[in-house]
Enzyme design. Structure first.
Site, PDB file in Angstrom:
ATOM      1  CD  GLU A   1      -3.117   0.746   0.244  1.00  0.00           C
ATOM      2  OE1 GLU A   1      -2.510   1.612  -0.410  1.00  0.00           O
ATOM      3  OE2 GLU A   1      -4.354   0.727   0.326  1.00  0.00           O
ATOM      4  CG  ASP A   2      -1.130   4.739  -1.322  1.00  0.00           C
ATOM      5  OD1 ASP A   2      -1.745   4.074  -0.464  1.00  0.00           O
ATOM      6  OD2 ASP A   2      -1.709   5.519  -2.103  1.00  0.00           O
TER       7      ASP A   2
ATOM      8  CG  ASP B   1      -5.154   8.583   6.655  1.00  0.00           C
ATOM      9  OD1 ASP B   1      -4.713   8.997   7.727  1.00  0.00           O
ATOM     10  OD2 ASP B   1      -5.914   9.255   5.942  1.00  0.00           O
TER      11      ASP B   1
ATOM     12  CG  PHE C   1      -3.497  15.601   1.844  1.00  0.00           C
ATOM     13  CD1 PHE C   1      -4.402  14.570   2.034  1.00  0.00           C
ATOM     14  CD2 PHE C   1      -3.112  15.916   0.549  1.00  0.00           C
ATOM     15  CE1 PHE C   1      -4.926  13.872   0.950  1.00  0.00           C
ATOM     16  CE2 PHE C   1      -3.635  15.227  -0.542  1.00  0.00           C
ATOM     17  CZ  PHE C   1      -4.538  14.208  -0.332  1.00  0.00           C
TER      18      PHE C   1
ATOM     19  NE  ARG D   1      -2.982   8.884  -9.141  1.00  0.00           N
ATOM     20  CZ  ARG D   1      -3.635   8.434  -8.066  1.00  0.00           C
ATOM     21  NH1 ARG D   1      -2.955   7.935  -7.056  1.00  0.00           N
ATOM     22  NH2 ARG D   1      -4.947   8.472  -8.012  1.00  0.00           N
TER      23      ARG D   1
HETATM   24  P1  IMP Z   1      -7.220   4.846   4.784  1.00  0.00           P
HETATM   25  O1  IMP Z   1      -7.728   6.078   5.484  1.00  0.00           O
HETATM   26  O2  IMP Z   1      -6.143   4.148   5.593  1.00  0.00           O
HETATM   27  O3  IMP Z   1      -8.341   3.934   4.400  1.00  0.00           O
HETATM   28  O4  IMP Z   1      -6.517   5.337   3.447  1.00  0.00           O
HETATM   29  C1  IMP Z   1      -7.278   5.463   2.310  1.00  0.00           C
HETATM   30  C2  IMP Z   1      -6.535   5.961   1.115  1.00  0.00           C
HETATM   31  O5  IMP Z   1      -6.587   7.369   1.187  1.00  0.00           O
HETATM   32  C3  IMP Z   1      -5.057   5.628   0.957  1.00  0.00           C
HETATM   33  O6  IMP Z   1      -4.805   4.379   0.376  1.00  0.00           O
HETATM   34  C4  IMP Z   1      -4.624   6.760   0.051  1.00  0.00           C
HETATM   35  O7  IMP Z   1      -4.917   6.433  -1.293  1.00  0.00           O
HETATM   36  C5  IMP Z   1      -5.507   7.894   0.505  1.00  0.00           C
HETATM   37  N1  IMP Z   1      -4.771   8.792   1.413  1.00  0.00           N
HETATM   38  C6  IMP Z   1      -4.752   8.810   2.757  1.00  0.00           C
HETATM   39  N2  IMP Z   1      -3.952   9.783   3.231  1.00  0.00           N
HETATM   40  C7  IMP Z   1      -3.463  10.408   2.116  1.00  0.00           C
HETATM   41  C8  IMP Z   1      -2.541  11.510   1.920  1.00  0.00           C
HETATM   42  O8  IMP Z   1      -1.990  12.120   2.856  1.00  0.00           O
HETATM   43  N3  IMP Z   1      -2.293  11.836   0.626  1.00  0.00           N
HETATM   44  C9  IMP Z   1      -2.854  11.197  -0.440  1.00  0.00           C
HETATM   45  N4  IMP Z   1      -3.687  10.162  -0.299  1.00  0.00           N
HETATM   46  C10 IMP Z   1      -3.986   9.769   0.967  1.00  0.00           C
HETATM   47 MG    MG Z   2      -4.282   3.795  -1.717  1.00  0.00          MG
END
Ligand code: IMP
Ligand code: MG
Length: 188
Positions: free
Chosen positions: A100-101, A104, A153, A166
């Site tokens: 995963e990238d 969050d 962010f 990206r």
């Molecule tokens: P989650 O909140 O862990 O479910 O993350 C959901 C998705 O939100 C991640 O896989 C990213 O694609 C996107 N995301 C969360 N935080 C960031 C950020 O700081 N920058 C860009 N994308 C984000």
């Molecule tokens: Mg993602």
């Protein structure tokens, strides 16, 4: 022409640091999985750049496939998560490493793990480039973490804001005035 670097409040990880992270993780993963049937699941779109680099630092036989999910809401809301693209192979019996990238709230990964579990893999672990522990909502921890970051962010190296940034080779914190009016616009 706009200079994307000018949109950054500050740089969180330069190319050189990211390269070292990928090397370190690839080496660790290669050791940990040397007697296993490792199969990487990369979550599009954000993880594709990181995944390609970690993948090339893994020196054991290693399969890979891609899936895509969308999350509506910035992760602060429990926005609904949808499967957009499924895997094209059977993962039963395999040792799955989800790449995963960013981790969050953890809602996306919880969804992904629950889905993959129904397909009877031998094991599931998580490798994430970035970890934002301050915002966690789901009870989830990554097994491999590139870098723990503050609640900011970030964009670049696969991560987008409104499908932009990206292609940056580094990771930066986006200036607040650019993203604070529209926090709902996050695309994988
Ligand atoms: P989650 O909140 O862990 O479910 O993350 C959901 C998705 O939100 C991640 O896989 C990213 O694609 C996107 N995301 C969360 N935080 C960031 C950020 O700081 N920058 C860009 N994308 C984000
Ligand atoms: Mg993602």
């Amino acid at each position: 022409m706009s200079n994307m670097r000018e949109d950054m409040a500050y740089i969180l990880a330069e190319e050189k640091e990211i390269k070292e992270i990928c090397k370190r993780l690839g080496k660790q993963i290669s050791e940990d999985y040397k007697d296993k049937d490792i199969f990487i699941v990369s979550v599009l779109k954000g993880a594709f750049v990181f995944c390609a680099d970690v993948f090339r630092n893994i020196d054991i036989p290693c399969g890979i496939d891609f899936m895509a999910i969308s999350s509506y809401g910035s992760g602060t809301t429990s926005g609904s998560i949808k499967l957009i693209k499924d895997l094209s192979v059977d993962i039963a019996g395999k040792d799955i490493l989800i790449v995963e990238d960013i981790l969050d709230s953890g809602m996306s990964l919880s969804y992904t793990i629950a889905l993959l579990k129904t397909r009877n893999p031998n094991s599931i672990k998580i490798c994430t480039l970035l970890d934002k522990p301050d915002r966690r909502k789901a009870d989830i921890k990554a097994d491999y973490v590139g870098k723990v970051i503050p609640d900011e962010f970030v964009v670049g190296y696969g991560l987008d804001y409104d499908e932009k940034y990206r292609n940056l080779p580094y990771i930066g914190v986006l200036k607040r005035e650019i993203h604070e009016n529209n926090k709902e616009n996050i695309n994988g």
